[in-house]
Design a protein around this motif. Structure first.
Motif, PDB file in Angstrom:
ATOM      1  N   TYR A 199       0.795  -1.222   0.000  1.00 42.09           N
ATOM      2  CA  TYR A 199       0.000   0.000   0.000  1.00 42.09           C
ATOM      3  C   TYR A 199       0.833   1.281   0.000  1.00 42.09           C
ATOM      4  CZ  TYR A 199      -4.130  -2.883   0.645  1.00 42.09           C
ATOM      5  OH  TYR A 199      -5.139  -3.806   0.474  1.00 42.09           O
ATOM      6  N   THR A 200       2.127   1.156   0.103  1.00 45.98           N
ATOM      7  CA  THR A 200       2.982   2.330  -0.107  1.00 45.98           C
ATOM      8  C   THR A 200       3.546   2.328  -1.527  1.00 45.98           C
ATOM      9  OG1 THR A 200       4.833   1.139   0.951  1.00 45.98           O
ATOM     10  CG2 THR A 200       3.616   2.718   2.309  1.00 45.98           C
ATOM     11  N   ASN A 201       2.966   1.470  -2.374  1.00 46.09           N
ATOM     12  CA  ASN A 201       3.353   1.475  -3.794  1.00 46.09           C
ATOM     13  C   ASN A 201       2.129   1.358  -4.698  1.00 46.09           C
ATOM     14  OD1 ASN A 201       5.562   1.667  -5.649  1.00 46.09           O
ATOM     15  ND2 ASN A 201       5.327  -0.522  -6.119  1.00 46.09           N
ATOM     16  N   LEU A 291      -1.341  -0.189   5.491  1.00 50.30           N
ATOM     17  CA  LEU A 291      -2.436  -1.144   5.612  1.00 50.30           C
ATOM     18  C   LEU A 291      -3.402  -0.621   6.664  1.00 50.30           C
ATOM     19  CD1 LEU A 291      -3.858  -3.904   5.297  1.00 50.30           C
ATOM     20  CD2 LEU A 291      -2.247  -4.803   6.987  1.00 50.30           C
ATOM     21  N   LEU A 292      -4.693  -0.639   6.349  1.00 47.51           N
ATOM     22  CA  LEU A 292      -5.726  -0.196   7.275  1.00 47.51           C
ATOM     23  C   LEU A 292      -6.370  -1.438   7.890  1.00 47.51           C
ATOM     24  CD1 LEU A 292      -7.341   2.488   4.922  1.00 47.51           C
ATOM     25  CD2 LEU A 292      -5.485   2.808   6.575  1.00 47.51           C
ATOM     26  N   ILE A 293      -5.976  -1.758   9.106  1.00 47.89           N
ATOM     27  CA  ILE A 293      -6.486  -2.949   9.778  1.00 47.89           C
ATOM     28  C   ILE A 293      -7.583  -2.541  10.757  1.00 47.89           C
ATOM     29  CG2 ILE A 293      -5.942  -4.895  11.280  1.00 47.89           C
ATOM     30  CD1 ILE A 293      -3.108  -4.779  10.331  1.00 47.89           C
ATOM     31  N   THR A 294      -8.724  -3.217  10.685  1.00 52.21           N
ATOM     32  CA  THR A 294      -9.738  -3.000  11.704  1.00 52.21           C
ATOM     33  C   THR A 294     -10.116  -4.316  12.366  1.00 52.21           C
ATOM     34  OG1 THR A 294     -11.676  -3.265  10.259  1.00 52.21           O
ATOM     35  CG2 THR A 294     -10.733  -1.051  10.421  1.00 52.21           C
ATOM     36  N   LYS A 351       0.496  12.390  13.995  1.00 51.63           N
ATOM     37  CA  LYS A 351       0.217  12.851  12.642  1.00 51.63           C
ATOM     38  C   LYS A 351       0.478  11.806  11.545  1.00 51.63           C
ATOM     39  CE  LYS A 351       0.560  17.160  10.019  1.00 51.63           C
ATOM     40  NZ  LYS A 351       0.625  16.575   8.683  1.00 51.63           N
ATOM     41  N   PRO A 352       1.635  11.124  11.532  1.00 49.33           N
ATOM     42  CA  PRO A 352       1.872  10.166  10.442  1.00 49.33           C
ATOM     43  C   PRO A 352       0.876   9.007  10.410  1.00 49.33           C
ATOM     44  CG  PRO A 352       3.604  10.017  12.098  1.00 49.33           C
ATOM     45  CD  PRO A 352       2.822  11.249  12.401  1.00 49.33           C
ATOM     46  N   PHE A 353       0.320   8.650  11.554  1.00 52.26           N
ATOM     47  CA  PHE A 353      -0.635   7.544  11.594  1.00 52.26           C
ATOM     48  C   PHE A 353      -1.966   7.928  10.952  1.00 52.26           C
ATOM     49  CE2 PHE A 353       2.325   6.895  15.085  1.00 52.26           C
ATOM     50  CZ  PHE A 353       2.728   5.598  14.836  1.00 52.26           C
ATOM     51  N   LEU A 354      -2.232   9.230  10.885  1.00 52.06           N
ATOM     52  CA  LEU A 354      -3.469   9.728  10.286  1.00 52.06           C
ATOM     53  C   LEU A 354      -3.255  10.163   8.839  1.00 52.06           C
ATOM     54  CD1 LEU A 354      -4.680  11.830  13.345  1.00 52.06           C
ATOM     55  CD2 LEU A 354      -5.431   9.537  12.685  1.00 52.06           C
ATOM     56  N   ASP A 355      -2.107  10.759   8.555  1.00 56.17           N
ATOM     57  CA  ASP A 355      -1.843  11.253   7.197  1.00 56.17           C
ATOM     58  C   ASP A 355      -1.717  10.128   6.182  1.00 56.17           C
ATOM     59  OD1 ASP A 355      -1.893  13.791   8.201  1.00 56.17           O
ATOM     60  OD2 ASP A 355       0.270  14.140   8.092  1.00 56.17           O
ATOM     61  N   SER A 356      -1.398   8.923   6.649  1.00 56.85           N
ATOM     62  CA  SER A 356      -1.210   7.789   5.730  1.00 56.85           C
ATOM     63  C   SER A 356      -2.528   7.119   5.343  1.00 56.85           C
ATOM     64  CB  SER A 356      -0.292   6.747   6.370  1.00 56.85           C
ATOM     65  OG  SER A 356      -0.831   6.286   7.601  1.00 56.85           O
ATOM     66  N   ILE A 357      -3.626   7.511   5.970  1.00 52.52           N
ATOM     67  CA  ILE A 357      -4.907   6.846   5.720  1.00 52.52           C
ATOM     68  C   ILE A 357      -5.409   7.105   4.303  1.00 52.52           C
ATOM     69  CG2 ILE A 357      -7.338   6.781   6.381  1.00 52.52           C
ATOM     70  CD1 ILE A 357      -6.432   7.395   9.268  1.00 52.52           C
ATOM     71  N   GLN A 358      -5.185   8.313   3.798  1.00 51.91           N
ATOM     72  CA  GLN A 358      -5.774   8.719   2.522  1.00 51.91           C
ATOM     73  C   GLN A 358      -5.471   7.752   1.384  1.00 51.91           C
ATOM     74  OE1 GLN A 358      -4.607  12.620   1.209  1.00 51.91           O
ATOM     75  NE2 GLN A 358      -5.921  12.569  -0.600  1.00 51.91           N
ATOM     76  N   PHE A 359      -4.232   7.248   1.334  1.00 52.77           N
ATOM     77  CA  PHE A 359      -3.847   6.349   0.249  1.00 52.77           C
ATOM     78  C   PHE A 359      -3.629   4.913   0.745  1.00 52.77           C
ATOM     79  CE2 PHE A 359      -2.644  10.583  -1.215  1.00 52.77           C
ATOM     80  CZ  PHE A 359      -3.193  10.596  -2.492  1.00 52.77           C
ATOM     81  N   GLY A 361      -4.892   1.060   2.245  1.00 49.30           N
ATOM     82  CA  GLY A 361      -5.780   0.040   1.703  1.00 49.30           C
ATOM     83  C   GLY A 361      -6.224  -0.919   2.782  1.00 49.30           C
ATOM     84  N   PRO A 362      -7.418  -1.494   2.639  1.00 48.64           N
ATOM     85  CA  PRO A 362      -7.953  -2.394   3.664  1.00 48.64           C
ATOM     86  C   PRO A 362      -7.320  -3.773   3.628  1.00 48.64           C
ATOM     87  CG  PRO A 362      -9.449  -2.274   1.818  1.00 48.64           C
ATOM     88  CD  PRO A 362      -8.349  -1.292   1.529  1.00 48.64           C
ATOM     89  N   GLU A 363      -7.455  -4.473   4.726  1.00 46.42           N
ATOM     90  CA  GLU A 363      -7.029  -5.865   4.767  1.00 46.42           C
ATOM     91  C   GLU A 363      -7.913  -6.649   3.790  1.00 46.42           C
ATOM     92  OE1 GLU A 363      -5.655  -9.010   8.222  1.00 46.42           O
ATOM     93  OE2 GLU A 363      -7.049  -7.412   8.706  1.00 46.42           O
ATOM     94  N   PRO A 364      -7.326  -7.452   2.911  1.00 46.84           N
ATOM     95  CA  PRO A 364      -8.128  -8.158   1.900  1.00 46.84           C
ATOM     96  C   PRO A 364      -9.191  -9.047   2.531  1.00 46.84           C
ATOM     97  CG  PRO A 364      -5.786  -8.308   1.399  1.00 46.84           C
ATOM     98  CD  PRO A 364      -5.885  -7.751   2.780  1.00 46.84           C
TER      99      PRO A 364
END
Length: 405
Positions: A199-201, A291-294, A351-359, A361-364
Motif C-alpha cells: 500500500y505504499t506502492n 495497511l488499514l487494519i480494523t 500525525k503520520p498515523f493519520l496522514d497515511s490513511i488517505q492512500f 488500503g484495507p485488509e483483503p
C-alpha cells in the motif's frame, strides 16, 4: 372472593410476575471480548445499554488474542453461537459466506463519518458485516542515535524505499546494529507487514470485483524491496514477529521499524533519541499509504437476540463511546473530528498515523482468511530466506489465492 381464592390469586400473580422476569432474564447476550482484561470503557457502557434495554443482560467473557477468534467460530459452527464477538475484520467474509453472522447495516451518513476505506474493511456483497471497533495504521520509527553513528542526518528519515534501503545499509555496515526490522515469522502480522509495502506502492491483493491482483508490477517492486532490505535486517527474520522486532528496536539495536501507534508509549523511557514518520514510498505510490487494519463487533446468527446484539454493537461503537474507548486503548481513531484535531495538536507524533490513511488500503477480504494468511506468509518467507525469487513467489501466491477469494 374467598380468603383462599385471594391467596391463590396472589400466588398466581406472583408466579406470573416471576415467570415474566424469568423469560426476560432468559435472553442474555454473551459478548466475547479479545484481550487480557475487559475494557473498563466497554464495561461501563454495557451497563448503560442494559439500563435502557431491560431483559437482555450482557455477560462479558475475555478470551486471549491467540484463541479468541477460533473459539467464537468453533462455537458458531457447532450451533452454540455467542451473541456478539470482537474479531478481526478479515474473518467477516468467511463467517458471512458460511451464514454464521448477520449484517450490521450502515447508513450513508454513518459510512461518511469514518476515515477513508474503513467501511470497506467490513463490506462485501454490498452489505456491512461488522461494526468497526479498533483501527491500526503503521508508521516508520527511526533511531536518531544510530543514524548519527552511521553518518546519516538524524533529523532526515527516509522518504522513499531507495532511501530506506540505503539508510539501513549504512546502519548495518557502520554500527553494530541492524538497519531495519523485517517481520517474517509464521504469524499473521508477517502478511500485515508486507501489505504496508503493497500500500505504499499503490498495489492491491483483490479488487472490488473479486479479482486477485497480487501478481502486479506494484507488488513485484514491493516484494523486491523487502528482499533487498532483508540484507540489512536482524539475523534470521523468520524467527521474529512484530512485537519481537519492536523489542530489539526498544533495546537500541535496530535502526528502523514499521510499528503501530502503541509503540510511542513504550518509547518514553528509552535512552536514545527517536522519531516517527510516514512509511517510505515506492516508485508507483500516489501518496503516503499503510495497511488499514480494523477489528469489528460481529453479531452471530441463531441466538434469538440478534437485534439486541446489533443495538449493543452500534452503541459501543457510536462516535462518543468509541472515542472514549480509543483513548483508553491508545488506538488510531476511526473517525476524524475536533477530538482528533486536538489530539494531534497536543502530540504531533500522531500525525503520520493519520496522514497515511488517505492512500491506504484495507485488509483483503477473502472467504478463507487462514488460506490467505498462510499463502502470504509462505511467499514472504520464501523470498527473505532466498528460496525463491520475488517474481516466482508472487506468481505462485497469486495462483493459490484464486482458491480462497
Amino acid at each position: 372472593m374467598t380468603k383462599q381464592g385471594t391467596i391463590l390469586g396472589g400466588v398466581l400473580v406472583a408466579l406470573l410476575a416471576s415467570t415474566a422476569m424469568a423469560v426476560a432474564e432468559d435472553k442474555p447476550i454473551q459478548f466475547v471480548e479479545c484481550g487480557d482484561a475487559p475494557s473498563a470503557v466497554h464495561v461501563a457502557n454495557i451497563k448503560k445499554w442494559e439500563a435502557a434495554n431491560p431483559g437482555f443482560p450482557v455477560s462479558v467473557e475475555v478470551v486471549g488474542w491467540g484463541q479468541c477468534q477460533d473459539k467464537v467460530t468453533t462455537l458458531a459452527v457447532a450451533g452454540t453461537p455467542v451473541g456478539l464477538a470482537y474479531i478481526g475484520s478479515r474473518a467477516l467474509k468467511q463467517l458471512a459466506s458460511n451464514d454464521l453472522i448477520v449484517p450490521i447495516p450502515m447508513s450513508d451518513d454513518e459510512k461518511k463519518a469514518y476515515y477513508n476505506y474503513i467501511p470497506d474493511t467490513v463490506t462485501f456483497d454490498g452489505k456491512q458485516w461488522g461494526s468497526p471497533v479498533a483501527f491500526s495504521t503503521k508508521a516508520l520509527y527511526w533511531n536518531k542515535d544510530l543514524f548519527t553513528a552511521a553518518g546519516l542526518d538524524p533529523e532526515k528519515p527516509p522518504v522513499t524505499w531507495a532511501e530506506e534501503i540505503a539508510d539501513a545499509k549504512a546502519i548495518s555496515e557502520k554500527t553494530e546494529a541492524a538497519g531495519f526490522g523485517v517481520v517474517a515469522k509464521t504469524f499473521d502480522n508477517t502478511m500485515h507487514q508486507f501489505l504496508h509495502w503493497v500500500y505504499t506502492n499503490g498495489g492491491s491483493v483483490i479488487d472490488a470485483d473479486g479479482n486477485i491482483t497480487l501478481d502486479s508490477k506494484n507488488n513485484l517492486e514491493a516484494l523486491t524491496a523487502l528482499k533487498d532490505i532483508t540484507a540489512y535486517a536482524e539475523e534470521g527474520p523468520t524467527a521474529y514477529e512484530q512485537n519481537e522486532v519492536r523489542a530489539i528496536f526498544l533495546d537500541g539495536k535496530l535502526g528502523m521499524i514499521q510499528a503501530a501507534s502503541g509503540a510511542r508509549g513504550l518509547l518514553k523511557d528509552v535512552k536514545f533519541k527517536w522519531g516517527v514518520t510516514l512509511l517510505p514510498l515506492g516508485p508507483e505510490a500516489k501518496g503516503p499509504g499503510t495497511l488499514l487494519i480494523t477489528d469489528s463487533m460481529a453479531v452471530f446468527k441463531g441466538t434469538g437476540v440478534e437485534d439486541q446484539a446489533i443495538s449493543l454493537a452500534k452503541f459501543l461503537t457510536d462516535p462518543a463511546n468509541q472515542t472514549e474507548y480509543e483513548a483508553e486503548q491508545g488506538l488510531t481513531p476511526l473517525r476524524p473530528g475536533p477530538a482528533v484535531d486536538a489530539m494531534v495538536a497536543a502530540d504531533a507524533t500522531w500525525k503520520p498515523f493519520l496522514d497515511s490513511i488517505q492512500f491506504g488500503g484495507p485488509e483483503p477480504l477473502l472467504t478463507d482468511y487462514v488460506g490467505l494468511q498462510n499463502t502470504m506468509i509462505e511467499m514472504v518467507q520464501s523470498v527473505v530466506t532466498g528460496q525463491a525469487e520475488p517474481q516466482a513467489a508472487l506468481t505462485k501466491a497469486a495462483a493459490a489465492l484464486e482458491e480462497f477469494k
